[in-house]
Structure formats: structure tokens, C-alpha cells
Design a protein around this motif. Structure first.
Motif, short mmCIF file in Angstrom:
data_model
loop_
_atom_site.label_atom_id
_atom_site.label_comp_id
_atom_site.label_asym_id
_atom_site.label_seq_id
_atom_site.Cartn_x
_atom_site.Cartn_y
_atom_site.Cartn_z
N GLN A 92 0.85 -1.20 0.00
CA GLN A 92 0.00 0.00 0.00
C GLN A 92 0.88 1.25 0.00
OE1 GLN A 92 -2.36 1.44 3.54
NE2 GLN A 92 -4.10 0.81 2.28
N VAL A 93 0.39 2.27 -0.70
CA VAL A 93 1.12 3.53 -0.83
C VAL A 93 0.18 4.69 -0.52
CG1 VAL A 93 2.27 5.10 -2.47
CG2 VAL A 93 2.76 2.65 -2.53
N GLU A 94 0.70 5.68 0.22
CA GLU A 94 -0.03 6.93 0.45
C GLU A 94 0.53 8.01 -0.46
OE1 GLU A 94 -1.42 6.90 5.14
OE2 GLU A 94 0.46 7.88 4.57
N ILE A 95 -0.36 8.83 -1.02
CA ILE A 95 0.04 9.99 -1.80
C ILE A 95 -0.27 11.22 -0.95
CG2 ILE A 95 -0.23 11.26 -3.95
CD1 ILE A 95 0.89 8.43 -4.28
N LEU A 96 0.70 12.10 -0.80
CA LEU A 96 0.56 13.27 0.06
C LEU A 96 0.81 14.56 -0.71
CD1 LEU A 96 2.55 10.98 1.75
CD2 LEU A 96 1.62 12.36 3.60
N ALA A 97 0.05 15.59 -0.35
CA ALA A 97 0.25 16.93 -0.92
C ALA A 97 0.07 17.93 0.21
CB ALA A 97 -0.74 17.19 -2.05
N PRO A 98 0.71 19.09 0.13
CA PRO A 98 0.58 20.07 1.21
C PRO A 98 -0.80 20.71 1.22
CG PRO A 98 1.87 20.98 -0.59
CD PRO A 98 1.64 19.53 -0.92
N ASP A 99 -1.32 20.95 2.45
CA ASP A 99 -2.59 21.66 2.56
C ASP A 99 -2.33 23.16 2.52
OD1 ASP A 99 -1.69 22.45 5.04
OD2 ASP A 99 -3.03 21.17 6.19
N ALA A 100 -3.34 23.95 2.88
CA ALA A 100 -3.24 25.40 2.76
C ALA A 100 -2.17 26.00 3.67
CB ALA A 100 -4.60 26.05 3.06
N LEU A 101 -1.75 25.27 4.70
CA LEU A 101 -0.72 25.77 5.60
C LEU A 101 0.59 25.03 5.46
CD1 LEU A 101 -2.77 26.43 8.86
CD2 LEU A 101 -1.98 28.07 7.16
N GLY A 102 0.70 24.16 4.43
CA GLY A 102 1.95 23.46 4.20
C GLY A 102 2.08 22.13 4.91
N ASN A 103 1.02 21.69 5.63
CA ASN A 103 1.08 20.39 6.29
C ASN A 103 0.83 19.27 5.28
OD1 ASN A 103 1.23 21.50 9.04
ND2 ASN A 103 -0.85 22.19 8.62
N ASP A 104 1.47 18.11 5.46
CA ASP A 104 1.24 16.98 4.57
C ASP A 104 -0.16 16.44 4.77
OD1 ASP A 104 3.64 16.97 3.26
OD2 ASP A 104 4.63 15.60 4.66
N LEU A 105 -0.89 16.34 3.68
CA LEU A 105 -2.26 15.84 3.70
C LEU A 105 -2.34 14.59 2.85
CD1 LEU A 105 -5.29 16.55 4.48
CD2 LEU A 105 -5.45 17.57 2.21
N VAL A 106 -2.84 13.49 3.43
CA VAL A 106 -3.00 12.25 2.66
C VAL A 106 -4.18 12.42 1.72
CG1 VAL A 106 -3.46 9.78 2.77
CG2 VAL A 106 -2.02 10.86 4.53
N ILE A 107 -3.91 12.39 0.43
CA ILE A 107 -4.97 12.63 -0.55
C ILE A 107 -5.39 11.36 -1.28
CG2 ILE A 107 -4.40 15.06 -0.87
CD1 ILE A 107 -2.82 14.30 -3.34
N ALA A 108 -4.64 10.28 -1.10
CA ALA A 108 -5.02 9.01 -1.73
C ALA A 108 -4.25 7.86 -1.07
CB ALA A 108 -4.75 9.03 -3.23
N ARG A 109 -4.89 6.71 -1.02
CA ARG A 109 -4.23 5.46 -0.62
C ARG A 109 -4.41 4.46 -1.76
NH1 ARG A 109 -6.07 7.29 4.43
NH2 ARG A 109 -4.40 7.45 5.98
N LEU A 110 -3.31 3.91 -2.23
CA LEU A 110 -3.33 3.06 -3.41
C LEU A 110 -2.89 1.65 -3.05
CD1 LEU A 110 -1.60 5.55 -5.89
CD2 LEU A 110 -4.03 5.35 -5.35
N GLY A 111 -3.44 0.68 -3.78
CA GLY A 111 -3.10 -0.72 -3.54
C GLY A 111 -2.79 -1.46 -4.83
N ARG A 112 -2.86 -2.76 -4.77
CA ARG A 112 -2.50 -3.63 -5.89
C ARG A 112 -3.19 -3.19 -7.19
NH1 ARG A 112 -0.73 -8.70 -7.40
NH2 ARG A 112 -1.97 -9.76 -8.99
N GLY A 113 -2.38 -3.05 -8.24
CA GLY A 113 -2.92 -2.68 -9.55
C GLY A 113 -2.93 -1.18 -9.81
N ASP A 114 -2.78 -0.37 -8.77
CA ASP A 114 -2.74 1.09 -8.96
C ASP A 114 -1.36 1.51 -9.44
OD1 ASP A 114 -5.38 1.68 -8.17
OD2 ASP A 114 -4.82 1.57 -6.05
#
Length: 552
Positions: free
Chosen positions: A269-291
Motif C-alpha cells: 500500500q502507498v499513500e500519496i501526500l500533498a501540502p494543505d493550505a498551511l503546508g502540512n502533509d495531507l494524505v490525498i489518496a491510498r493506493l493498492g495492488r494494480g494502482d
């Protein structure tokens, strides 16, 4: 100016003199105030009075008289502050700051005044780009016209002061005695009482209409997901000889890095992270087999648009440029899927510069499926939230809501104090004053200084207040921070981390922020409410309330 004349002003206009001087002393914070004065001779004497008082404190008072062609005040003041004469004043080092008094609006004919007010209402946000505080002087007629025809500017403006002779002379001995009593109250009760007397807040007791909002769902700003089917994986497996094994909690790549490959998940499993409006890491997706992930950088030749890390032990197929070429030749249908998803993901992550649109605004525009269909009073909607962002377009009423909330909380806190119950202490801060050289605790001290609460003007006192300890022993349940204008933070790369750290360090308190919808990206841990446009009957009710308040 004689001592007698100085004493006369303090005696006739004690609150106006005190509050306006307090604002001007904090001149490095910028800001805007309106002053009502019908007696032009009195205005000239007041100008000289303030000039002398400020000069003694190292503050330069710049008089700016508008001409009949200066109907665009924003443009005129921008040109003024960019002029070499003005710059030289700043560079001499003789003065620690500069404030600007604007006057002369009485020279306008009705058409010029209408244009002046219209442009002021439309361009009000650009005044925040001027670092010096601006004090706009006008007659009662002009102030009434401004309040009636520029409601967005009126709710957005800062302090309002009146130097009308009739108002000053009508102050009774009982009112003077009440002011003396107020000065003897304990610090927090004095602070609350002055908030309730502050026209910036008290006006909304009569004029406020319940602005309605809908709850926005927790929508991910991430792009579309596509899990490759067994058949699709079977087509590309022989073409991809490179596999990699990763342990849990490892960073595969970071946002901004160059991308030489993308990855297809075989297991884990993999998490994709992007900064929110204040620069904190926000988990925006969790991916699994086949992604698959990371393909945007490879296909479009741009830096990584997000960060990827494992959450479980994982195995990936690594896809390089040569591998992608083989997929295009041997499995064109799969290649088309990967390329199409990469394009859609890129469009979701990177907005066109000519019309920036945040993911949340896109969802707000594209369908009611993401919003509750029945708008309710925004105060009711967010009543149980610990952390809230109020969203809306320019002029939607975001600042108005915060000012009404400030009034509501101050009234409630006064009642609780009388009953001996713990209070929720409201504090209103404009985020455009959070400059790189400032901190939120420093802005808190400035707020208490403006309301003349010396017991709360030290670092130690503010720190104790944040821990729930008031200087007079008042029981504090929590502090409600009303933070206006997340999109107006100056030098955001430097000030967003400060704001984020303050919020994280004071999670026991309540935070209500406002932000323009188009500039907002999801803020971790915050619920959001979208303000709705006023209906025709709402506007009619506002006008009825306004005229009633004006007569009363």
C-alpha cells in the motif's frame, strides 16, 4: 497647539482619540479606518493635533488630499507609496513608520463620488497591499452613502470613528461616569465590554442577516484513480523486467523532485501526500495492488506533483521511459489508459495561471452532489466545530460572519462572567497583519493594546492566557480565534508555517478561519462551510434593517 486645545480634544472625544492613536501606533500592521467629521475647521485642527502627537513618537503623518480626478483611491495610493518622494521618507531612518490621512472627498460632485465609492467597494482587497495604515476622512453624508452603496467595503473596513461636534457635546455626565467605571473593571471584562462598544462589531447587532451556508464534504484534491485490471496487468507484465521491494514507511519520492520512472503496485500500500493550505502533509489518496503512481512527471517531463510513501511492505514494477515506449508499441490500449489518467491527474493538480481554480472550488462549481442541499445559518452549521474554514467568493460576507460571531461570543462571555461560569474568549485577527516579523502571540498583544488592556500586553501574560490562566483569575474554557483572510497572508512561504505551528500548539482552542474559495486547498483537520449568495428577500430584509438602524 496649546495645552488647553489638546486637553479639549481629549475631553470632547476621549474614546476616538484613544482608539485612533492606538491604531496609528501599530502602524506597521497596516489597516484602514474611516473617520466622520463635518466641521472642516475642526478637521484641520485634529490633523495638526495628530501630527504633533505622532511626530513625538517617531511616526510621520502624511496628508493626501484627493483631487477631482482621483476617483480610484486604490490606484492613487499605490502610485503615491511607490513614488520616490514617499520612498525617501521611509529610507531616511528619521521615522519608524508612516501613516496616511486621506481627505478632500467633499470636492466630488455626485457622479464622481458615486464612481469613487463603486471603485472602493470593488477594489477594496487591493488596499491590503499598501503597507501603511490609511485613515479616510469624510462627512456624515459621505459615510452614509458609503455604508449604503458599498456594503462589502463597509463590512471589510477596520475601525470607524466620529468627530462630530454634536456627538461629542451630547455626552452626558452619566456616560462619562460609565467610562470611568469601565476603566476600573477586571481586564477580561473590560476587554469584552469594549468589544461590545466597538462599532466594528456592535453595528452587526441590527444589520446582520443570517448568512446561509452548506457543508462541503471532505473532497480529495487528488486526481482520478485507475486500478489496472488483471487483463491489463497481464499485457504489460512481460514488458516490465524491473521490480523493487520497499519496507513500510519509506518515502519513494517527494514533491518537486525530478521523475525518471513511475510505479505499478504489485503488493502493499502507498499513500500519496500533498501540502494543505498551511503546508502540512495531507494524505490525498491510498493506493493498492494494480494502482499506478508517479506517471505525471515521467510523461510530461515536470517535477513530482506530490509525495509518495509506503504504509506497508510493498513490491512495485518500475516503469522507465524505455519501458513506456515498449508499452506504447506492444499494449497501446494500456498506454492510452495511462496517458489519459496522467493528463487528468495533471489537470487536477496544476491549475492554469490565467484563472486559478482550487480543487474545492471546482467541486463547488461542478455539482450539488458534494454539498448539502438545504443551506442553513452558517453560525448554526459550524456551532459544534472545533476547527472551521468559512469559504466564499469576494463579497460573500466572510468577514461579516466573523464580526457577528465576535459580537455573539462577547455577549455570551459577559453573561457567563456574571454567572461565574467559564467563558469562551473571542479574539479577532486579520491575517494580513501576520507579517514575517510577527507571530500570533505578538498580534494578540497588539489586540489587547488596542483595547487598552495593559495586563495582557506582555509575552508572559499572553502565554498564560493561552494556557487558560487570566490575569484576574477569570475561568477560561477556551479561546475562539477568529482569523480573517487565509488567502491574504503576506509572504505565505514564511507566514503559513507560523500559523500552522500556532494552531498545532494550541489545539485545545477553537479556530474559525475565512478564505476565498478560489484560493483554498483542503486544510487538515478543518471542516469547511460554503457561504451561499443572498436571495432577493434577504437583500430586502437587509435594507429594511439598515434603514431602521439609520433612523434609530
Amino acid at each position: 497647539m496649546s495645552l488647553h486645545e489638546t486637553d479639549e480634544f481629549v475631553a470632547r472625544f476621549p474614546d476616538e482619540i484613544r482608539l485612533l492613536l492606538a491604531m496609528l501606533r501599530m502602524s506597521k500592521l497596516g489597516g484602514l479606518a474611516l473617520v466622520e467629521c463635518d466641521d472642516f475647521d475642526l478637521r484641520a485642527r485634529l490633523f495638526d493635533y495628530f501630527r504633533r502627537r505622532l511626530e513625538a513618537e517617531g511616526i510621520y503623518l502624511f496628508y493626501y488630499e484627493v483631487g477631482v480626478r482621483d476617483t480610484n483611491l486604490v490606484r492613487s495610493l499605490t502610485e503615491l507609496t511607490d513614488h520616490s518622494r514617499f520612498k525617501n521618507l521611509e529610507l531616511t531612518g528619521k521615522y519608524k513608520s508612516i501613516v496616511i490621512f486621506v481627505y478632500g472627498i467633499e470636492k466630488f460632485n455626485p457622479e464622481q463620488r458615486r464612481k469613487f465609492i463603486t471603485l472602493l467597494n470593488f477594489l477594496r482587497d487591493r488596499l491590503t497591499l499598501i503597507a501603511q495604515p490609511i485613515v479616510l476622512w469624510g462627512s456624515s453624508e459621505f459615510i452614509t452613502d458609503l455604508a449604503r452603496n458599498a456594503p462589502d467595503f463597509w463590512s471589510w473596513k477596520g475601525q470607524f470613528y466620529s468627530f462630530n461636534t454634536s456627538a461629542a457635546d451630547s455626552r452626558s455626565p452619566a456616560e462619562r461616569e460609565e467610562s470611568d467605571v469601565l476603566d476600573k473593571l477586571p481586564p477580561l471584562r473590560r476587554y469584552l465590554r469594549r468589544i461590545l462598544q466597538d462599532p466594528d462589531y456592535s453595528i452587526w447587532k441590527d444589520l446582520y442577516l443570517p448568512l446561509k451556508a452548506t457543508r462541503t464534504l471532505d473532497v480529495s484534491p487528488f486526481s482520478p484513480r485507475h486500478t489496472l485490471t488483471v487483463d491489463e496487468l497481464r499485457q504489460i507484465a512481460p514488458l516490465l523486467p524491473h521490480t523493487e521491494t520497499w519496507e513500510a514507511n519509506q518515502t519513494i519520492f517527494r514533491q518537486g523532485e525530478a521523475g525518471e520512472a513511475f510505479f505499478v503496485i504489485v503488493s502493499g500500500q502507498v499513500e500519496i501526500l500533498a501540502p494543505d493550505a498551511l503546508g502540512n502533509d495531507l494524505v490525498i489518496a491510498r493506493l493498492g495492488r494494480g494502482d499506478f503512481f508517479g506517471e505525471i512527471a515521467l510523461i510530461h517531463g515536470i517535477p513530482r506533483t506530490a509525495t509518495a510513501r509506503t504504509t506497508l511492505p510493498s513490491k512495485f514494477v518500475r516503469v522507465t521511459t524505455d519501458d513506456l515506449t515498449r508499452i506504447r508499441q506492444k499494449a497501446p490500449d494500456v498506454y492510452s489508459i495511462i496517458k489519459r489518467i496522467a493528463q487528468r491527474r495533471l489537470e487536477a493538480r496544476i491549475q492554469p495561471t490565467q484563472e486559478p481554480v482550487s480543487p474545492l472550488r471546482r467541486f463547488a462549481m461542478e455539482g450539488a452532489n458534494f454539498l448539502r442541499r438545504s443551506p442553513v445559518d452558517v453560525r448554526e452549521l459550524i456551532a459544534d466545530d472545533q476547527y472551521t474554514v468559512i469559504l466564499g467568493e469576494a463579497g460573500a460576507g466572510k468577514t461579516t460572519v466573523l464580526r457577528r460571531l465576535m459580537l455573539d461570543y462577547a455577549n455570551r462571555a459577559e453573561r457567563h462572567l456574571t454567572a461565574g461560569e467559564p467563558i469562551v474568549l473571542p479574539v479577532f485577527i486579520r491575517l494580513n497583519t501576520l507579517t514575517p516579523g510577527k507571530t500570533i502571540p505578538r498580534l494578540l498583544r497588539d489586540v489587547f493594546s488596542a483595547y487598552e488592556i495593559p495586563e495582557l500586553e506582555t509575552e508572559e501574560a499572553v502565554e498564560q492566557l493561552l494556557q487558560g490562566q487570566a490575569p484576574d483569575g477569570t475561568p477560561i474554557k477556551t479561546i475562539c480565534f477568529l482569523l480573517d483572510g487565509l488567502n491574504e497572508l503576506p509572504a505565505p512561504d514564511k507566514t503559513r508555517p507560523k500559523l500552522s505551528q500556532f494552531i498545532q500548539s494550541n489545539r485545545q482552542h477553537r479556530f474559525i478561519l475565512t478564505c476565498r474559495t478560489q484560493d483554498y486547498s483542503v486544510l487538515r483537520g478543518f471542516r469547511s462551510a460554503m457561504l451561499q449568495k443572498l436571495a432577493g428577500e434577504d437583500i430586502e430584509a437587509f435594507l429594511v434593517n439598515y434603514l431602521r438602524a439609520e433612523r434609530g
